[in-house]
Design a protein around this motif. Structure first.
Motif, PDB file in Angstrom:
ATOM      1  N   ALA A 170       7.812   1.909   7.744  1.00 19.65           N
ATOM      2  CA  ALA A 170       8.989   2.658   8.188  1.00 19.65           C
ATOM      3  C   ALA A 170       8.927   4.058   7.613  1.00 19.65           C
ATOM      4  O   ALA A 170       8.034   4.397   6.837  1.00 19.65           O
ATOM      5  N   GLY A 171       9.907   4.879   8.006  1.00 17.96           N
ATOM      6  CA  GLY A 171      10.051   6.193   7.401  1.00 17.96           C
ATOM      7  C   GLY A 171       9.362   7.307   8.163  1.00 17.96           C
ATOM      8  O   GLY A 171       8.956   7.162   9.321  1.00 17.96           O
ATOM      9  N   LEU A 172       9.183   8.430   7.485  1.00 20.14           N
ATOM     10  CA  LEU A 172       8.627   9.638   8.085  1.00 20.14           C
ATOM     11  C   LEU A 172       7.253   9.395   8.691  1.00 20.14           C
ATOM     12  O   LEU A 172       6.938   9.926   9.758  1.00 20.14           O
ATOM     13  N   GLY A 173       6.425   8.612   8.021  1.00 16.74           N
ATOM     14  CA  GLY A 173       5.071   8.378   8.505  1.00 16.74           C
ATOM     15  C   GLY A 173       5.044   7.759   9.891  1.00 16.74           C
ATOM     16  O   GLY A 173       4.162   8.067  10.707  1.00 16.74           O
ATOM     17  N   MET A 174       6.006   6.890  10.183  1.00 18.55           N
ATOM     18  CA  MET A 174       6.065   6.274  11.507  1.00 18.55           C
ATOM     19  C   MET A 174       6.515   7.297  12.540  1.00 18.55           C
ATOM     20  O   MET A 174       6.046   7.305  13.678  1.00 18.55           O
ATOM     21  N   ASP A 175       7.433   8.180  12.150  1.00 16.28           N
ATOM     22  CA  ASP A 175       7.854   9.261  13.035  1.00 16.28           C
ATOM     23  C   ASP A 175       6.675  10.188  13.328  1.00 16.28           C
ATOM     24  O   ASP A 175       6.456  10.612  14.473  1.00 16.28           O
TER      25      ASP A 175
ATOM     26  N   ILE B  98       0.863  -1.176   0.000  1.00 15.03           N
ATOM     27  CA  ILE B  98       0.000   0.000   0.000  1.00 15.03           C
ATOM     28  C   ILE B  98       0.902   1.229   0.000  1.00 15.03           C
ATOM     29  O   ILE B  98       1.493   1.578   1.030  1.00 15.03           O
ATOM     30  N   PRO B  99       1.070   1.904  -1.149  1.00 12.93           N
ATOM     31  CA  PRO B  99       1.846   3.154  -1.154  1.00 12.93           C
ATOM     32  C   PRO B  99       1.040   4.242  -0.442  1.00 12.93           C
ATOM     33  O   PRO B  99      -0.144   4.437  -0.732  1.00 12.93           O
ATOM     34  N   VAL B 100       1.686   4.944   0.493  1.00  4.90           N
ATOM     35  CA  VAL B 100       0.961   5.931   1.298  1.00  4.90           C
ATOM     36  C   VAL B 100       1.721   7.249   1.388  1.00  4.90           C
ATOM     37  O   VAL B 100       2.954   7.281   1.309  1.00  4.90           O
ATOM     38  N   PHE B 101       0.973   8.336   1.566  1.00  2.51           N
ATOM     39  CA  PHE B 101       1.568   9.614   1.935  1.00  2.51           C
ATOM     40  C   PHE B 101       1.928   9.542   3.421  1.00  2.51           C
ATOM     41  O   PHE B 101       1.135   9.062   4.231  1.00  2.51           O
ATOM     42  N   ALA B 102       3.114  10.039   3.757  1.00  3.04           N
ATOM     43  CA  ALA B 102       3.591   9.927   5.137  1.00  3.04           C
ATOM     44  C   ALA B 102       2.720  10.699   6.112  1.00  3.04           C
ATOM     45  O   ALA B 102       2.506  10.271   7.248  1.00  3.04           O
ATOM     46  N   LEU B 103       2.216  11.865   5.676  1.00 11.13           N
ATOM     47  CA  LEU B 103       1.395  12.707   6.554  1.00 11.13           C
ATOM     48  C   LEU B 103      -0.082  12.432   6.318  1.00 11.13           C
ATOM     49  O   LEU B 103      -0.632  12.777   5.276  1.00 11.13           O
ATOM     50  N   GLY B 104      -0.697  11.765   7.262  1.00 12.91           N
ATOM     51  CA  GLY B 104      -2.145  11.555   7.210  1.00 12.91           C
ATOM     52  C   GLY B 104      -2.541  10.180   6.731  1.00 12.91           C
ATOM     53  O   GLY B 104      -3.180   9.415   7.456  1.00 12.91           O
ATOM     54  N   ARG B 105      -2.138   9.811   5.506  1.00 21.68           N
ATOM     55  CA  ARG B 105      -2.628   8.552   4.955  1.00 21.68           C
ATOM     56  C   ARG B 105      -2.006   7.341   5.640  1.00 21.68           C
ATOM     57  O   ARG B 105      -2.679   6.337   5.869  1.00 21.68           O
ATOM     58  N   GLN B 106      -0.726   7.413   5.998  1.00 22.24           N
ATOM     59  CA  GLN B 106      -0.117   6.268   6.656  1.00 22.24           C
ATOM     60  C   GLN B 106      -0.760   6.017   8.015  1.00 22.24           C
ATOM     61  O   GLN B 106      -1.064   4.871   8.366  1.00 22.24           O
ATOM     62  N   GLN B 107      -1.032   7.067   8.778  1.00 22.13           N
ATOM     63  CA  GLN B 107      -1.666   6.900  10.082  1.00 22.13           C
ATOM     64  C   GLN B 107      -3.108   6.405   9.925  1.00 22.13           C
ATOM     65  O   GLN B 107      -3.596   5.589  10.715  1.00 22.13           O
ATOM     66  N   GLU B 108      -3.793   6.868   8.875  1.00 22.41           N
ATOM     67  CA  GLU B 108      -5.159   6.415   8.603  1.00 22.41           C
ATOM     68  C   GLU B 108      -5.183   4.931   8.271  1.00 22.41           C
ATOM     69  O   GLU B 108      -6.008   4.173   8.790  1.00 22.41           O
ATOM     70  N   ILE B 109      -4.284   4.490   7.397  1.00 19.12           N
ATOM     71  CA  ILE B 109      -4.245   3.079   7.015  1.00 19.12           C
ATOM     72  C   ILE B 109      -3.861   2.200   8.203  1.00 19.12           C
ATOM     73  O   ILE B 109      -4.429   1.116   8.405  1.00 19.12           O
TER      74      ILE B 109
END
Length: 452
Positions: free
Chosen positions: A271-276, A239-250
């Motif tokens: 991993a990456g910015l979305g987890m931060d 699932i490709p996600v935007f780090a801000l918003g979409r990763q936390q939503e998914i």
């Protein structure tokens, strides 16, 4: 009121508007174009060079809205910046990440103009950035005039704001990027009802009609079913996600599915910015109540870090779920590299859950057919498409009918169309001309001055 769209390419990109109201000069957003590089990615600040800016307003922290903010502040060293309290908690982290990305792109893609700003510059401008709570009126004075601004929750992503501006007897409203529907992590937009003199509105989904068979709940259930089917077939799911918003939503959607035993047992990689940013979302949730996110779900899901070394064209064969950026599968990102190894195997699936520009690798993959040859140019991999490629309508932008309804009830004297491809703006222009025949419609040509 005078308006200039400073996004030199129009459509969706380096969002930035200069607005003159009476004697006050405002800029709304200052983004970077995701498909451009170097200074071409930034807005054209030429029309406001030498202009005294009384205020810069940021609607939210996606990089197409904040990515050139340090550049703008360098040219206007006295201008204050306001945004929502939640956005203020996110903005520095997003800008620092952008600086890191530009340093990497300077080497990988040979872009000598990068980085457009440094970490030290971000630290210096921090004291000029102010967060204000939703619903709180803030008075701004400049020259002979003053205005009052009020920020309203716009859904879309944490901190996103619609902007209400009062000048004398005139009321102006800018939607920013908006979603009226509730997400798992965020309530939908809460905009004021009633008439506005001028409405500046986004048009992202103007060419996308959503049928009754594609409610958000149905699309979430379809996503979970698709993941289960892929894992049970021995495949991997990206699932490709935007780090801000979409990763936390998914992550929240996956957590709910597992909690209610709807998700098969499988390792989950992220991993990456979305987890931060999950830490930031957790803090915003506790301090502002405008976000619903608890970082504890990451521990409960037993999230594993994505392998540090993803080899282009190589299927890791982990039989797991990968939730990684970028959302549009932009070149040289983890989702792009991983996809180059997954696409050639029928057991795998790539599921897109957000907007993909047609010219990005994600958009090109969505437009391709099974059996087509697909070139991952940046990593020199060419493969036949055998994996399933699916799209799920979980957009962070309002359906066009909802936006149209909001515009009609506002019954404005003038509507300015922004943040949409040409076809999307054309749909809104046609519908609004029919439903609001007395309203003046402006689809601004970049860098052209309009008297509104």
């Amino acid at each position: 009121m005078k308006l200039i769209d400073l996004n030199r390419d129009g459509e969706i990109g380096a969002n930035c508007h200069y607005i003159q109201i009476g004697s006050l000069n405002l800029v709304i957003d200052s983004g970077l174009h995701p498909k451009k590089a170097g200074r071409r990615a930034a807005p054209d600040f030429g029309p406001i060079r030498g202009v005294h800016l009384d205020l810069i307003i940021i609607t939210h922290c996606h990089l197409d809205h904040i990515g050139s903010l340090p550049v703008l502040l360098r040219e206007h060293p006295e201008a204050p910046v306001v945004m929502s309290t939640s956005s203020r908690m996110l903005v520095e982290r997003m800008l620092h990440n952008s600086a890191n990305v530009m340093v990497r792109q300077k080497e990988e893609a040979n872009i000598p103009e990068y980085p457009l700003f440094t970490h030290e510059e971000i630290d210096r401008i921090a004291k000029r950035l102010t967060g204000i709570p939703f619903g709180q009126a803030k008075r701004i004075q400049g020259g002979k005039d003053d205005i009052t601004i009020i920020l309203h929750p716009a859904g879309h992503v944490a901190g996103a704001a619609g902007v209400e501006i009062h000048h004398k007897r005139r009321q102006i409203f800018l939607t920013g990027d908006v979603l009226f529907e509730d997400q798992r992590t965020l309530p939908g937009a809460k905009f004021p009802a009633g008439r506005f003199d001028t409405l500046v509105m986004e048009t992202t989904r103007g060419i996308t009609a959503r049928g009754s068979e594609k409610t958000r709940l149905i699309e979430v259930n379809r996503l979970i079913d698709s993941i289960n089917d892929t894992i049970q077939r021995g495949g991997s799911y990206l699932i490709p996600v935007f780090a801000l918003g979409r990763q936390q939503e998914i992550l929240s959607i996956i957590h709910d599915a597992r909690k209610f035993r709807r998700l098969v047992d499988c390792p989950i990689f992220a991993a990456g910015l979305g987890m931060d940013l999950a830490d930031y979302f957790d803090e915003i949730s506790r301090k502002t109540k405008h976000v619903r996110f608890n970082r504890g779900i990451i521990k409960e899901l037993q999230i594993k870090p994505t392998p540090r070394k993803l080899n282009p064209g190589e299927d890791p064969q982990q039989n797991g779920l990968y939730i990684i950026s970028s959302g549009m599968m932009v070149e040289r990102t983890p989702s792009y590299t991983l996809a180059s190894g997954l696409v050639g195997h029928a057991r795998n699936t790539i599921g897109f859950v957000g907007y993909c520009d047609p010219d990005t690798p994600g958009g090109e993959l969505l437009a391709s057919k099974p059996g087509d040859q697909f070139l991952f140019k940046a990593c020199n991999v060419k493969t036949k498409i055998k994996a399933r490629v699916e799209r799920f309508d979980l957009s962070g932008h309002a359906d066009r009918e909802e936006l149209l309804e909001f515009a009609v009830q506002a019954d404005p004297r003038v509507i300015v169309l922004t943040h949409g491809e040409n076809e999307a703006r054309a749909w809104f222009a046609g519908q609004l001309a029919e439903k609001l025949p007395k309203t003046k419609l402006i689809d601004p040509v970049p860098l052209q001055t309009y008297q509104v």
